[in-house]
Design an enzyme around this catalytic site. Structure first.
Site, PDB file in Angstrom:
ATOM      1  N   ASP A   1      -7.892  -5.515  -0.052  1.00 56.90           N
ATOM      2  CA  ASP A   1      -8.451  -6.248  -1.129  1.00 56.90           C
ATOM      3  C   ASP A   1      -7.968  -7.785  -1.158  1.00 56.90           C
ATOM      4  OD1 ASP A   1      -9.803  -3.821  -2.280  1.00 56.90           O
ATOM      5  OD2 ASP A   1      -7.950  -3.279  -3.291  1.00 56.90           O
TER       6      ASP A   1
ATOM      7  N   HIS B   1       0.863  -1.126  -0.019  1.00 58.51           N
ATOM      8  CA  HIS B   1       0.103  -0.019  -0.125  1.00 58.51           C
ATOM      9  C   HIS B   1       0.708   1.205  -0.091  1.00 58.51           C
ATOM     10  CE1 HIS B   1      -3.127   2.972   0.997  1.00 58.51           C
ATOM     11  NE2 HIS B   1      -3.847   1.905   0.488  1.00 58.51           N
TER      12      HIS B   1
HETATM   13  N1  CMC Z   1       4.255  -7.103  -5.208  1.00 61.03           N
HETATM   14  C1  CMC Z   1       5.778  -7.392  -5.333  1.00 61.03           C
HETATM   15  N2  CMC Z   1       6.330  -6.182  -5.072  1.00 61.03           N
HETATM   16  C2  CMC Z   1       5.938  -5.108  -4.672  1.00 61.03           C
HETATM   17  C3  CMC Z   1       4.385  -5.079  -4.610  1.00 61.03           C
HETATM   18  C4  CMC Z   1       3.736  -6.244  -4.751  1.00 61.03           C
HETATM   19  N3  CMC Z   1       2.293  -6.133  -4.427  1.00 61.03           N
HETATM   20  N4  CMC Z   1       4.106  -3.897  -4.247  1.00 61.03           N
HETATM   21  C5  CMC Z   1       5.082  -2.636  -4.149  1.00 61.03           C
HETATM   22  N5  CMC Z   1       6.344  -3.671  -4.464  1.00 61.03           N
HETATM   23  C6  CMC Z   1       7.691  -3.281  -4.613  1.00 61.03           C
HETATM   24  C7  CMC Z   1       7.923  -2.485  -5.692  1.00 61.03           C
HETATM   25  O1  CMC Z   1       8.506  -3.314  -6.509  1.00 61.03           O
HETATM   26  C8  CMC Z   1       9.279  -1.600  -5.004  1.00 61.03           C
HETATM   27  O2  CMC Z   1      10.296  -2.624  -5.167  1.00 61.03           O
HETATM   28  P1  CMC Z   1      11.560  -1.521  -5.377  1.00 61.03           P
HETATM   29  O3  CMC Z   1      11.815  -0.707  -4.197  1.00 61.03           O
HETATM   30  O4  CMC Z   1      12.762  -2.715  -5.270  1.00 61.03           O
HETATM   31  O5  CMC Z   1      11.621  -0.965  -6.731  1.00 61.03           O
HETATM   32  C9  CMC Z   1       8.746  -1.511  -3.622  1.00 61.03           C
HETATM   33  O6  CMC Z   1       7.778  -2.416  -3.349  1.00 61.03           O
HETATM   34  C10 CMC Z   1       7.910  -0.259  -3.483  1.00 61.03           C
HETATM   35  O7  CMC Z   1       6.784  -0.231  -4.483  1.00 61.03           O
HETATM   36  P2  CMC Z   1       6.177   0.994  -5.094  1.00 61.03           P
HETATM   37  O8  CMC Z   1       5.363   0.752  -6.221  1.00 61.03           O
HETATM   38  O9  CMC Z   1       7.283   2.267  -5.232  1.00 61.03           O
HETATM   39  O10 CMC Z   1       5.175   1.085  -4.010  1.00 61.03           O
HETATM   40  P3  CMC Z   1       3.792   2.281  -4.255  1.00 61.03           P
HETATM   41  O11 CMC Z   1       3.497   3.032  -2.739  1.00 61.03           O
HETATM   42  O12 CMC Z   1       3.985   3.126  -5.541  1.00 61.03           O
HETATM   43  O13 CMC Z   1       2.582   1.435  -4.508  1.00 61.03           O
HETATM   44  C11 CMC Z   1       0.826   0.093  -4.636  1.00 61.03           C
HETATM   45  C12 CMC Z   1       1.642   0.799  -3.804  1.00 61.03           C
HETATM   46  C13 CMC Z   1      -0.459  -0.382  -3.790  1.00 61.03           C
HETATM   47  C14 CMC Z   1       0.570   0.421  -5.992  1.00 61.03           C
HETATM   48  C15 CMC Z   1       1.498  -1.507  -4.844  1.00 61.03           C
HETATM   49  O14 CMC Z   1       2.117  -2.023  -3.699  1.00 61.03           O
HETATM   50  C16 CMC Z   1       0.864  -2.713  -5.593  1.00 61.03           C
HETATM   51  O15 CMC Z   1       1.063  -2.426  -6.839  1.00 61.03           O
HETATM   52  N6  CMC Z   1       0.236  -3.507  -4.952  1.00 61.03           N
HETATM   53  C17 CMC Z   1      -0.565  -4.449  -5.794  1.00 61.03           C
HETATM   54  C18 CMC Z   1      -1.856  -3.759  -6.207  1.00 61.03           C
HETATM   55  C19 CMC Z   1      -2.702  -3.802  -4.833  1.00 61.03           C
HETATM   56  O16 CMC Z   1      -2.878  -4.755  -4.046  1.00 61.03           O
HETATM   57  N7  CMC Z   1      -3.538  -2.596  -4.655  1.00 61.03           N
HETATM   58  C20 CMC Z   1      -4.493  -2.337  -3.766  1.00 61.03           C
HETATM   59  C21 CMC Z   1      -4.150  -1.101  -2.794  1.00 61.03           C
HETATM   60  S1  CMC Z   1      -5.460  -1.133  -1.509  1.00 61.03           S
HETATM   61  C22 CMC Z   1      -6.818  -0.592  -2.244  1.00 61.03           C
HETATM   62  C23 CMC Z   1      -6.752   0.671  -2.693  1.00 61.03           C
HETATM   63  O17 CMC Z   1      -6.562   1.632  -1.648  1.00 61.03           O
HETATM   64  O18 CMC Z   1      -7.122   1.022  -3.821  1.00 61.03           O
END
Ligand code: CMC
Length: 431
Positions: free
Chosen positions: A366, A308
């Protein structure tokens, strides 16, 4: 404007600029850079707004490190245990919990607006039967501005309120109609003797040929899903609603924009994507392969339902949702189907794995909501529409707050331009 509580200094080259600072009631202090461009001729750069507060708000507070979520100051765990969705709607919209008379009046107003304009039935019939219900919802909610002309004037507080009540009341009807249409069953009218969540389940699962009695455990679980999704501060879809509203667009158009944004798999679409991923994994022995893919920098695959932007400890909504998942699975007699086995094992492995621990990736709301909705009998395509109808009240509360904010202006971010510099056009035969 909040009271100034300090000054930050920014030095660029030889010059130092004083920037006002404000202290919120909760959370980190804020540096005000609104006049920076005028004073220093520089923009700030913050893709994804990870460090930028785009508005002031008194609705929802999240502490990502503590795993805390408050609606108007009340912790989500208390609301999920003792409140109900329509009371939470009142709280989000008006800032305080209602007394008995206010609650009765609000419930009555919402209930009186649950039906949709009869002409809307024809509008639905224009969609292909295999349309994704989110596609139908974006279209139908946007089209509400063509059906309810008497609640489009955003400068009239009464019209704003009617639009708010209409959307809270009609979104479940529209989502249920989108579902019924997609499976070729007749629309089921709202039944106003039922409470909000039971009415939604009734519209989704009843058929005219048979009596359908809503199970109170399922309706309680649905009500909780709605409460837990009702608002979540300045997330992508809420910011979209605010940005659309900042131009003066009508409320139905703004909420349709929010629904479109929510559809993405990184946001509200994650519940559908998560269950589809669990099914794709299929059996417990394939989990290591998917964990390896999630860790591989060259593979775009992510474990859906994990991580998240704001929660870096645990998602408090997920904790409550896990409880509901256990209750619903027990009621439905689902103890060990393959999807559930994969979900449990994935959760266990990811919580013990260094990669996930070091990056603070925990199961989010989710991960569990998909399991509950699946057990209730919803197809995966309905998961995100249910998120949308639950979030509608949050979007409206935030939109209403924005309209009443005297600091509000049209949203217009700036950019770090990296394109070509000036060049002259050449006719095609000279290129
Ligand atoms: N699986 C594997 N690696 C992950 C994941 C994941 N689900 N989420 C983040 N990472 C890694 C990412 O690759 C990155 O690694 P590095 O630092 O080595 O590049 C690190 O963790 C940080 O990720 P980020 O993309 O910079 O984090 P963010 O805050 O921009 O993204 C997120 C948050 C929710 C978009 C992401 O965690 C994700 O895509 N999760 C899966 C989709 C999901 O379940 N979304 C629902 C969120 S809750 C409902 C809502 O509020 O809408």
């Amino acid at each position: 404007m909040a009271e100034k509580t300090g000054t930050a200094q920014l030095t660029i080259g030889e010059k130092t600029f004083d920037l006002p600072m404000y202290s919120p009631t909760l959370g980190p202090d804020v540096v005000d850079i609104a006049k920076l461009y005028g004073q220093a001729d520089v923009f700030t750069y913050d893709p994804g707004f990870t460090s930028t507060a785009a508005c002031r708000s008194a609705i929802t507070y999240i502490d990502g490190d503590k795993g805390e979520l408050l609606y108007r100051g009340y912790p989500i765990e208390q609301l999920a245990k003792d409140s109900h969705f329509l009371e939470v709607c009142y709280l989000l919209l008006f800032g305080e919990l209602p007394d008995k008379a206010q609650m009765v009046d609000f419930e009555e107003r919402v209930t009186r607006h649950t039906m949709v304009h009869e002409q809307m039935n024809n509008f639905f019939r224009g969609f292909r039967r295999d349309s994704h219900p989110m596609a139908t919802m974006v279209g139908v909610v946007g089209a509400m501005s063509a059906f309810y002309h008497d609640s489009l004037d955003i400068n009239d507080p009464w019209q704003r309120e009617v639009a708010a009540i209409r959307m809270i009341a009609k979104l479940p009807t529209i989502a249920a109609m989108a579902y019924k249409y997609s499976i070729g069953q007749p629309f089921v009218f709202p039944k106003n003797s039922l409470d909000y969540s039971s009415n939604f389940l009734h519209m989704c699962f009843a058929v005219p040929a048979e009596e359908y009695v809503v199970d109170p455990i399922l309706s309680k679980a649905m009500d909780r899903i709605m409460m837990l999704h009702a608002d979540h501060e300045q997330n992508a879809s809420t910011s979209t609603v605010r940005l659309a509203g900042s131009s003066g667009a009508n409320p139905f158009a703004c909420i349709a924009a929010g629904i479109a944004c929510l559809w993405g798999p990184a946001h509200g679409g994650a519940n559908q994507a998560c269950l589809e991923m669990l099914r794709e994994i299929g059996t417990v022995d394939r989990i290591p392969e998917f964990i390896a893919r999630a860790k591989d920098k060259d593979d775009p695959f992510r474990l859906m339902g994990f991580g998240h932007r704001v929660y870096k400890n645990f998602d408090p909504r997920a904790t409550v949702m896990k409880e509901s998942a256990d209750e619903v699975l027990e009621l439905m007699g689902i103890h060990n189907n393959p999807t559930l086995q994969v979900a449990k094992e994935l959760e266990r492995i990811a919580l013990e794995d260094d990669y996930f621990i070091s990056k603070k990736l925990y199961p989010n709301v989710d991960f569990y909501s998909g399991i509950i909705l699946d057990a209730m009998g919803f197809p995966t395509a309905m998961f995100t529409p249910i998120f949308a109808l639950s979030r509608t009240v949050g979007w409206i509360a935030q939109w209403k707050e924005m309209i009443g904010d005297d600091e509000q202006k049209i949203g217009r971010p700036r950019q770090l331009y990296v394109g070509e510099t000036y060049r002259d056009y050449k006719p095609v035969d000279e290129r």
